[in-house]
Design an enzyme around this catalytic site. Structure first.
Site, PDB file in Angstrom:
ATOM      1  CE  LYS A   1      -7.914   1.438   2.711  1.00 27.24           C
ATOM      2  NZ  LYS A   1      -6.594   2.495   3.632  1.00 27.24           N
TER       3      LYS A   1
ATOM      4  CD  GLU B   1      -2.627   1.134   3.087  1.00 27.69           C
ATOM      5  OE1 GLU B   1      -3.750   1.885   3.126  1.00 27.69           O
ATOM      6  OE2 GLU B   1      -1.680   0.396   3.562  1.00 27.69           O
TER       7      GLU B   1
ATOM      8  CB  CYS C   1      -4.257  -1.179   4.666  1.00 30.59           C
ATOM      9  SG  CYS C   1      -3.738  -0.833   7.242  1.00 30.59           S
TER      10      CYS C   1
END
Length: 465
Positions: free
Chosen positions: A312, A262, A360
């Site tokens: 995301k 990430e 994440c």
């Protein structure tokens, strides 16, 4: 001190501490006694709230690793109070949820103070449903369902049919049964033990993975760059040479692509090498109509620039998403200046094969990944940057990756800045590819699968309504 059964405050504190030890560490060994103590307090909203407060404060103590925040522009004297305030706010949120659950329990009991099993089942189902709803929100990390792993993989096997919400419901019921055994001094414990053994046997049988179609060999780069140094001029100068070295190592490992964690690629990144030795799948940043997003990007040897795969969607409050506050009030809260969420779908239908992505924090959203699997994802990829948090968060992250693998029947490749970088098989077994905090490249051979689990079918049927 007297009998523990006559000490509600002590039971609340002890139960909360036992619950806090479960995620990523003690699992059901501490969670079931913790839930038994909670059931003993179920009609005491303030004590139940205290249970939730201590449970989350202990399980989320890694949040204190945010300190120091001076690298984000926060004054040194304010750094620790801000980290503590964030940590305490999570505990208070859990306390409020337990307070509401306890108030509901008061409405479910009989007038004479006794309990029907139907009422107990309802409360357990409400808890499991609440965890399922919360896991898609920005205010949830790990709960009772996710605490099963890594210690109890046979029990987690039931997640292939029931998901994390079902695992939470079962543990609530066993916790109630354990409290009843305690009250009765252990009498009539056979049914409780039989249900526990049967669940483990059924879960172990369910762990058999779906048949594999083909293998996919990928490289995983763990750069181990301290987040507090990531944006320094020196690190920026060294980044391109480090990436080039990682790509060369990936080529020598004969992988089909290199995966980087990430936030690895900066905005408008351009490769020094033309063409790239191998394709690169990496976390990075991009701008979309004036909005900054954290994304998974694909760079191919035969194409210029990078191709966005997915943005995301589930952003960390304050750390990534900032409310519309005056500029002076947001200083020190986010290292990236505030991001905007992308589309909710986690499904990526491009080279090298259809897969699903969790960036994440999104690893805690099991429903989104199960839905992507039902759409055709043949494997799961999760990328993260868990620095500067301690090893406890890595253990919890890997436990959630195990649960997602079991729920979906898919191999999961985890690639993180400082760890965990690991391959989780569809049956929940973990192969550590690199040690934490190690700058290196490793190869992982995962299996592509298409057969759907019962849980993925259930999620798809529900979402298609």
């Amino acid at each position: 001190m007297g009998d523990l059964r006559s000490q509600p405050l002590l039971r609340a504190v002890l139960g909360g501490l036992l619950a806090g030890l479960a995620p990523g560490v003690a699992g059901p060994l501490s969670m079931l006694p913790a839930l038994a103590l909670l059931w003993s307090l179920v009609e005491r909203p303030r004590d139940a709230a205290l249970w939730g407060l201590f449970g989350v404060l202990l399980s989320h103590r890694w949040l204190l690793g945010l300190h120091p925040l001076t690298w984000m522009g926060l004054p040194a004297w304010l750094s620790l109070p801000v980290a503590v305030a964030i940590w305490l706010s999570c505990g208070v949120a859990a306390a409020l949820l337990l307070l509401l659950w306890s108030l509901l329990a008061r409405l479910c009991r009989r007038r004479d103070g006794t309990w029907r099993f139907g009422a107990v089942l309802l409360l357990a189902l409400v808890w499991g449903a609440a965890e399922l709803l919360l896991e898609g929100s920005p205010l949830f990390w790990i709960g009772v369902g996710g605490s099963v792993l890594p210690l109890d993989r046979p029990l987690a096997g039931l997640g292939r049919w029931l998901g994390s919400g079902g695992l939470a419901t079962l543990q609530l019921l066993w916790g109630w049964g354990l409290w009843q055994l305690w009250r009765r001094r252990g009498r009539r414990c056979a049914w409780w033990l039989i249900s526990l053994l049967l669940a483990h046997a059924m879960g172990a049988l369910s762990l058999s993975p779906p048949p594999a179609l083909a293998a996919l060999r990928l490289g995983a780069w763990q750069p181990a760059i301290p987040t507090r140094e990531k944006f320094s001029p020196e690190r920026q100068r060294r980044f391109q040479s480090a990436l080039s070295s990682a790509l060369q190592q990936a080529q020598s490992l004969k992988v089909e692509a290199l995966v980087a964690p990430e936030g690895t690629l900066p905005f408008r990144w351009q490769a020094d090498e033309d063409p790239l030795p191998v394709p690169l799948i990496s976390g990075g940043f991009r701008w979309v109509r004036g909005q900054q997003r954290s994304s998974v990007l694909l760079a191919r040897p035969d194409r210029a620039g990078v191709e966005p795969l997915v943005d995301k969607h589930r952003l960390v409050p304050l750390g990534e998403w900032l409310p519309p506050l005056p500029a002076g009030l947001t200083r020190g809260l986010s290292a990236v200046g505030g991001l905007q969420p992308g589309d909710a779908s986690r499904f990526v239908n491009v080279w090298p094969s259809p897969f699903a992505v969790a960036i994440c924090y999104e690893i805690s959203d099991g429903r989104a990944l199960a839905k992507a699997t039902a759409q055709g994802a043949e494997w799961l990829l999760t990328i993260a940057n868990l620095d500067p948090y301690p090893q406890l968060l890595q253990r919890q992250f890997l436990a959630l990756a195990q649960l997602r693998a079991i729920e979906t029947g898919r191999d999961v490749l985890s690639v993180a800045n400082t760890g965990p970088t690991a391959l989780v098989s569809a049956d929940g077994t973990v192969q550590r590819l690199l040690e934490p905090q190690t700058d290196a490249v490793a190869a992982a051979e995962l299996q592509r699968r298409q057969q759907l689990t019962g849980y993925s079918r259930l999620v798809w049927a529900w979402s298609s309504r």
